[in-house]
Every structure is written in C-alpha cells, then in structure tokens.
Design a protein around this motif. Structure first.
Motif, PDB file in Angstrom:
ATOM      1  N   GLU A 187       0.820  -1.198   0.000  1.00 27.07           N
ATOM      2  CA  GLU A 187       0.000   0.000   0.000  1.00 27.07           C
ATOM      3  C   GLU A 187       0.857   1.252   0.000  1.00 27.07           C
ATOM      4  OE1 GLU A 187      -2.667  -0.386   3.256  1.00 27.07           O
ATOM      5  OE2 GLU A 187      -3.949  -1.824   2.214  1.00 27.07           O
ATOM      6  N   VAL A 188       0.276   2.312  -0.502  1.00 25.46           N
ATOM      7  CA  VAL A 188       0.948   3.600  -0.543  1.00 25.46           C
ATOM      8  C   VAL A 188       0.953   4.222   0.851  1.00 25.46           C
ATOM      9  CG1 VAL A 188       0.815   5.956  -1.449  1.00 25.46           C
ATOM     10  CG2 VAL A 188       0.302   4.009  -2.949  1.00 25.46           C
ATOM     11  N   LYS A 189       2.070   4.806   1.200  1.00 27.47           N
ATOM     12  CA  LYS A 189       2.123   5.717   2.341  1.00 27.47           C
ATOM     13  C   LYS A 189       2.869   6.948   1.864  1.00 27.47           C
ATOM     14  CE  LYS A 189       2.724   6.091   7.305  1.00 27.47           C
ATOM     15  NZ  LYS A 189       3.181   5.415   8.559  1.00 27.47           N
ATOM     16  N   ALA A 190       2.146   8.041   1.774  1.00 27.20           N
ATOM     17  CA  ALA A 190       2.678   9.245   1.134  1.00 27.20           C
ATOM     18  C   ALA A 190       2.723  10.419   2.108  1.00 27.20           C
ATOM     19  CB  ALA A 190       1.828   9.606  -0.085  1.00 27.20           C
ATOM     20  N   THR A 191       3.449  11.444   1.715  1.00 25.30           N
ATOM     21  CA  THR A 191       3.429  12.705   2.439  1.00 25.30           C
ATOM     22  C   THR A 191       3.717  13.846   1.478  1.00 25.30           C
ATOM     23  OG1 THR A 191       4.175  13.847   4.453  1.00 25.30           O
ATOM     24  CG2 THR A 191       5.882  12.771   3.113  1.00 25.30           C
ATOM     25  N   TRP A 192       3.307  15.044   1.869  1.00 21.30           N
ATOM     26  CA  TRP A 192       3.547  16.258   1.085  1.00 21.30           C
ATOM     27  C   TRP A 192       4.719  17.014   1.692  1.00 21.30           C
ATOM     28  CZ3 TRP A 192      -1.241  14.443   2.329  1.00 21.30           C
ATOM     29  CH2 TRP A 192      -2.255  14.414   1.371  1.00 21.30           C
ATOM     30  N   ILE A 193       5.589  17.557   0.842  1.00 20.04           N
ATOM     31  CA  ILE A 193       6.620  18.486   1.304  1.00 20.04           C
ATOM     32  C   ILE A 193       6.426  19.794   0.542  1.00 20.04           C
ATOM     33  CG2 ILE A 193       9.081  19.000   1.471  1.00 20.04           C
ATOM     34  CD1 ILE A 193       9.665  16.070   1.710  1.00 20.04           C
TER      35      ILE A 193
ATOM     36  N   GLN B 164       9.152   5.950   8.745  1.00 19.17           N
ATOM     37  CA  GLN B 164       7.692   5.974   8.795  1.00 19.17           C
ATOM     38  C   GLN B 164       7.053   5.144   7.666  1.00 19.17           C
ATOM     39  OE1 GLN B 164       6.089   7.326  11.329  1.00 19.17           O
ATOM     40  NE2 GLN B 164       8.008   8.060  12.214  1.00 19.17           N
ATOM     41  N   ASN B 165       7.886   4.397   6.944  1.00 18.48           N
ATOM     42  CA  ASN B 165       7.417   3.528   5.852  1.00 18.48           C
ATOM     43  C   ASN B 165       6.781   4.306   4.694  1.00 18.48           C
ATOM     44  OD1 ASN B 165       8.170   1.068   7.179  1.00 18.48           O
ATOM     45  ND2 ASN B 165       6.367   1.294   8.485  1.00 18.48           N
ATOM     46  N   VAL B 166       7.212   5.528   4.518  1.00 25.52           N
ATOM     47  CA  VAL B 166       6.739   6.329   3.377  1.00 25.52           C
ATOM     48  C   VAL B 166       7.363   5.794   2.097  1.00 25.52           C
ATOM     49  CG1 VAL B 166       6.897   8.605   2.276  1.00 25.52           C
ATOM     50  CG2 VAL B 166       6.277   8.422   4.707  1.00 25.52           C
ATOM     51  N   ASN B 167       6.557   5.631   1.064  1.00 31.97           N
ATOM     52  CA  ASN B 167       7.091   5.188  -0.225  1.00 31.97           C
ATOM     53  C   ASN B 167       6.715   6.107  -1.379  1.00 31.97           C
ATOM     54  OD1 ASN B 167       4.387   4.456  -0.443  1.00 31.97           O
ATOM     55  ND2 ASN B 167       4.797   2.296  -0.051  1.00 31.97           N
ATOM     56  N   LEU B 168       6.101   7.252  -1.043  1.00 29.83           N
ATOM     57  CA  LEU B 168       5.749   8.244  -2.062  1.00 29.83           C
ATOM     58  C   LEU B 168       5.769   9.627  -1.431  1.00 29.83           C
ATOM     59  CD1 LEU B 168       4.709   9.084  -4.876  1.00 29.83           C
ATOM     60  CD2 LEU B 168       2.383   8.562  -4.077  1.00 29.83           C
ATOM     61  N   ILE B 169       6.493  10.549  -2.061  1.00 24.59           N
ATOM     62  CA  ILE B 169       6.576  11.922  -1.566  1.00 24.59           C
ATOM     63  C   ILE B 169       6.140  12.883  -2.669  1.00 24.59           C
ATOM     64  CG2 ILE B 169       8.112  13.762  -0.761  1.00 24.59           C
ATOM     65  CD1 ILE B 169       9.864  11.632   0.534  1.00 24.59           C
ATOM     66  N   TYR B 170       5.217  13.786  -2.322  1.00 23.03           N
ATOM     67  CA  TYR B 170       4.846  14.886  -3.202  1.00 23.03           C
ATOM     68  C   TYR B 170       5.674  16.094  -2.759  1.00 23.03           C
ATOM     69  CZ  TYR B 170       0.528  11.998  -3.257  1.00 23.03           C
ATOM     70  OH  TYR B 170      -0.383  10.968  -3.316  1.00 23.03           O
TER      71      TYR B 170
ATOM     72  N   ILE C  98      15.959  13.422  -4.928  1.00 25.46           N
ATOM     73  CA  ILE C  98      15.289  12.288  -5.575  1.00 25.46           C
ATOM     74  C   ILE C  98      16.217  11.082  -5.647  1.00 25.46           C
ATOM     75  CG2 ILE C  98      14.194  11.484  -7.702  1.00 25.46           C
ATOM     76  CD1 ILE C  98      13.260  14.353  -8.173  1.00 25.46           C
ATOM     77  N   GLU C  99      17.491  11.321  -5.893  1.00 27.08           N
ATOM     78  CA  GLU C  99      18.439  10.208  -5.941  1.00 27.08           C
ATOM     79  C   GLU C  99      18.525   9.519  -4.580  1.00 27.08           C
ATOM     80  OE1 GLU C  99      22.931   9.145  -7.541  1.00 27.08           O
ATOM     81  OE2 GLU C  99      22.241  11.229  -7.522  1.00 27.08           O
ATOM     82  N   GLU C 100      18.532  10.304  -3.514  1.00 28.32           N
ATOM     83  CA  GLU C 100      18.568   9.743  -2.164  1.00 28.32           C
ATOM     84  C   GLU C 100      17.283   8.954  -1.885  1.00 28.32           C
ATOM     85  OE1 GLU C 100      20.621   8.894   1.238  1.00 28.32           O
ATOM     86  OE2 GLU C 100      21.341  10.141  -0.424  1.00 28.32           O
ATOM     87  N   ALA C 101      16.147   9.490  -2.338  1.00 27.07           N
ATOM     88  CA  ALA C 101      14.866   8.799  -2.166  1.00 27.07           C
ATOM     89  C   ALA C 101      14.854   7.493  -2.955  1.00 27.07           C
ATOM     90  CB  ALA C 101      13.720   9.701  -2.611  1.00 27.07           C
ATOM     91  N   SER C 102      15.402   7.538  -4.157  1.00 27.63           N
ATOM     92  CA  SER C 102      15.433   6.358  -5.011  1.00 27.63           C
ATOM     93  C   SER C 102      16.192   5.210  -4.351  1.00 27.63           C
ATOM     94  CB  SER C 102      16.066   6.706  -6.360  1.00 27.63           C
ATOM     95  OG  SER C 102      16.138   5.586  -7.203  1.00 27.63           O
ATOM     96  N   LYS C 103      17.259   5.549  -3.641  1.00 22.55           N
ATOM     97  CA  LYS C 103      18.048   4.526  -2.953  1.00 22.55           C
ATOM     98  C   LYS C 103      17.228   3.799  -1.895  1.00 22.55           C
ATOM     99  CE  LYS C 103      22.431   7.054  -3.461  1.00 22.55           C
ATOM    100  NZ  LYS C 103      23.480   7.791  -2.718  1.00 22.55           N
ATOM    101  N   GLN C 104      16.209   4.486  -1.386  1.00 23.42           N
ATOM    102  CA  GLN C 104      15.367   3.916  -0.332  1.00 23.42           C
ATOM    103  C   GLN C 104      14.007   3.453  -0.865  1.00 23.42           C
ATOM    104  OE1 GLN C 104      16.532   3.328   2.623  1.00 23.42           O
ATOM    105  NE2 GLN C 104      18.487   4.363   2.222  1.00 23.42           N
ATOM    106  N   ASP C 105      13.916   3.291  -2.168  1.00 29.01           N
ATOM    107  CA  ASP C 105      12.680   2.821  -2.808  1.00 29.01           C
ATOM    108  C   ASP C 105      11.499   3.748  -2.548  1.00 29.01           C
ATOM    109  OD1 ASP C 105      14.035   0.636  -3.796  1.00 29.01           O
ATOM    110  OD2 ASP C 105      13.550  -0.615  -2.074  1.00 29.01           O
ATOM    111  N   ILE C 106      11.766   5.045  -2.559  1.00 30.71           N
ATOM    112  CA  ILE C 106      10.725   6.054  -2.377  1.00 30.71           C
ATOM    113  C   ILE C 106      10.560   6.834  -3.678  1.00 30.71           C
ATOM    114  CG2 ILE C 106      10.032   8.131  -1.119  1.00 30.71           C
ATOM    115  CD1 ILE C 106      11.741   7.124   1.233  1.00 30.71           C
ATOM    116  N   ASN C 107       9.348   6.860  -4.205  1.00 24.85           N
ATOM    117  CA  ASN C 107       9.072   7.632  -5.409  1.00 24.85           C
ATOM    118  C   ASN C 107       8.795   9.086  -5.054  1.00 24.85           C
ATOM    119  OD1 ASN C 107       9.393   5.648  -7.310  1.00 24.85           O
ATOM    120  ND2 ASN C 107       7.228   5.110  -7.402  1.00 24.85           N
ATOM    121  N   VAL C 108       9.114   9.980  -5.978  1.00 23.89           N
ATOM    122  CA  VAL C 108       8.904  11.411  -5.756  1.00 23.89           C
ATOM    123  C   VAL C 108       8.093  11.990  -6.912  1.00 23.89           C
ATOM    124  CG1 VAL C 108       9.997  13.653  -5.408  1.00 23.89           C
ATOM    125  CG2 VAL C 108      11.080  11.592  -4.478  1.00 23.89           C
TER     126      VAL C 108
END
Length: 307
Positions: free
Chosen positions: A43-49, A69-75, A92-102
């Motif tokens: 499931e998605v767990k997202a947050t806004w920045i 916090q198990n976030v896998n999607l950041i806006y 984004i590169e740092e997020a990509s390393k942690q399997d987080i989409n932006v």
C-alpha cells in the motif's frame, strides 16, 4: 497483451515502488484492480513536502524520517519561479536509494481557471525538461496537482463554470504531461467531490477525475476513523466509486495546527492516536479494491509532531 505488459514493465525498471507501477498498468487495462489489490499488495504511504527548505538543508535526514515511517511516495513542491535542479537531483536520488518515489507537487486555486492555463503549462514543462537531462534515479515519477478551486470567489458565483474550466485545465495538463513521457498524474480532492455533478451531466466530477488521472488523494481531514463523519464514513463513497472504475484512492489525513477545528487534524492529539486510527482504517479497507493507502499532510509538521 503479455508482450505489451512486458514492454511496459521493461520501460519502468527504474521505478522503485511496485504500487505505482501497478496503478499505471491498471490505467492501461493490463491489470485489473482486483489483481492489483489482492493478497500481498504494497500500500501507498505518502506525504507532502511544501517547504523545500526541508530537503535543501538535509535531504538525507528527510529521507531517513520517511523511511522510518514507511513512506514510499513523496509529493515535493516545485516552484515555477524558484526552481533549483541541483536541489531535486540530490533529493530524488537519495529517495530512489530507499525505494521512495517522488512526484512534483504544484498547485494553486487559480489553476482551475483557463485564463491561468499558461502557469500550469510552465509547471509541467519545467518538470519534463528537468527529467530529460537527469539520470533515471533522479527523475520525478509523476506530477501531483493541488488545485482546490472551491477556494476561489468565482466558485460561489458560478460553480458550474469553474468546474468546466477545472476539467478543461486538468485534461490539458494530463495530455501535456504524458506526451512522450511515462509520468503519472495525480491530484488532491476534497472528500465531498463525489457530490459534484459534471455540468449538464449525471456523471460525478469524482468519476471524471478518476478516469482522467492515474490516482487521486482524498483530503479526509478527520482525527478519528469510525463513527459519523469519521474518516471511514466520509471516504467510503469515493473508495467504492474508485473500485467501480478499476481505480483506487489514497486517503489523506492532516497533522497541521488549523483553525478549521480540532476534529480535522491529529495535531496535539495523544501520542499513538494517529497510528491507532490509521490502523483501524487499514483494517476497514485492507481487502477493498478502491483503497490504495494513506497520505500524511504534511512532512514539516509530521516530523515535529509524530503520533
């Protein structure tokens, strides 16, 4: 069909989160929502920045919190006026390393009006131009719109006219974003959007948006899940509607201190209350095809008010 599916999957190898891939496949008719939402789904767990200083000062710290916090999607907000490619590349590169989409986050109530279409065009072009010159690991995976036209004075004067223009601008953005790209397009919507009719039609605005966008996030700003006017109650119509259209929705909750009432935010609540309420929500919708996950608004306040 199998060849088409494999070709798409090959082209999306750089995507780090399987949920977003599946949503795209569903939108192309390759998979059904039932298949996507079956056992073992992520499931998605997202947050806004919104405040990009959060990623400028210490991108590693931001990503570390998101991972915890198990976030896998950041806006993450992208400003038309003040855009620093270097800032987003490293984040984004740092997020990509942690399997987080932006996703590139942009929006303004005035974007619902056709006279401001140029501003939306600039936003989309900026994101696409950025993606053309960076590596796969540094690319935005999608565009996320936060428009909220009901905040405009025009909404009270001629709601149908604003809705028509909002739809026209949304369609234009989707077409522009997807031209020669694999960008997903999603957006934020109030929990009552299913009550709005497309002018001159029996179709609901929510249905139109579900069919046009890859995903929608519902701003279900309540601090309790069960009971009258709780999160489950106000999102159920949209979750059911999404399932009927082979789509799914992300349910958003708020942690910002707001004047709209304490019941609309988890700000100031007892430690663990948000986690408990969201666990209840998960239990309610765990096997529902129209439910994709949750989103926390927003990161800046969440990190200082962890529940």
């Amino acid at each position: 069909m199998n060849d088409r599916k494999q070709a798409l999957l090959n082209s999306l190898q750089h995507r780090r989160k399987i949920t977003v891939i599946m949503v795209l496949l569903i939108s192309l008719g390759i998979l059904t929502t039932t298949t996507f939402m079956g056992g073992g789904k992520e499931e998605v767990k997202a947050t806004w920045i919104w405040d990009v200083e959060q990623i400028q000062e210490n991108p590693e710290k931001t990503i570390s919190f998101a991972k915890q916090q198990n976030v896998n999607l950041i806006y993450v907000h992208v400003s038309i006026k003040d855009f620093s490619p270097k800032l987003y590349r490293s984040f984004i590169e740092e997020a990509s390393k942690q399997d987080i989409n932006v996703y590139a986050l942009g929006g303004d109530p005035t974007w619902a009006l056709t006279k401001n279409q140029d501003s939306m065009d600039k936003f989309v072009s900026q994101v696409k131009n950025y993606n053309r010159v960076v590596s796969d690991e540094q690319k935005f995976e999608g565009i996320h719109l936060d428009v909220e036209p009901y905040l405009l004075p025009e909404w009270k004067k001629n709601q149908n006219e604003v809705i028509e223009q909002w739809m026209m601008n949304t369609a234009t953005v989707v077409d522009q974003a997807k031209a020669n790209t694999e960008l997903a397009v999603s957006g934020d919507f109030p929990f009552w959007v299913h009550k709005l009719n497309v002018p001159g039609s029996s179709q609901k605005v929510s249905e139109w948006m579900l069919n046009k966008l890859d995903s929608i996030t519902i701003m279900a700003y309540r601090d309790y899940t069960e009971g009258t006017n709780g999160i489950k109650s106000i999102v159920t119509p949209l979750v059911n509607q999404a399932h009927q259209h082979n789509k799914s929705v992300i349910v958003g909750v708020n942690v910002i201190d707001t004047s709209e009432g304490s019941h609309t935010t988890f700000h100031g609540n007892k430690p663990g209350q948000m986690a408990n309420e969201l666990d209840k929500l998960e239990q309610q919708f765990n096997d529902h095809g129209g439910y994709a996950g949750i989103a926390i608004h927003d990161y800046k306040h969440w990190k200082t008010n962890v529940h």
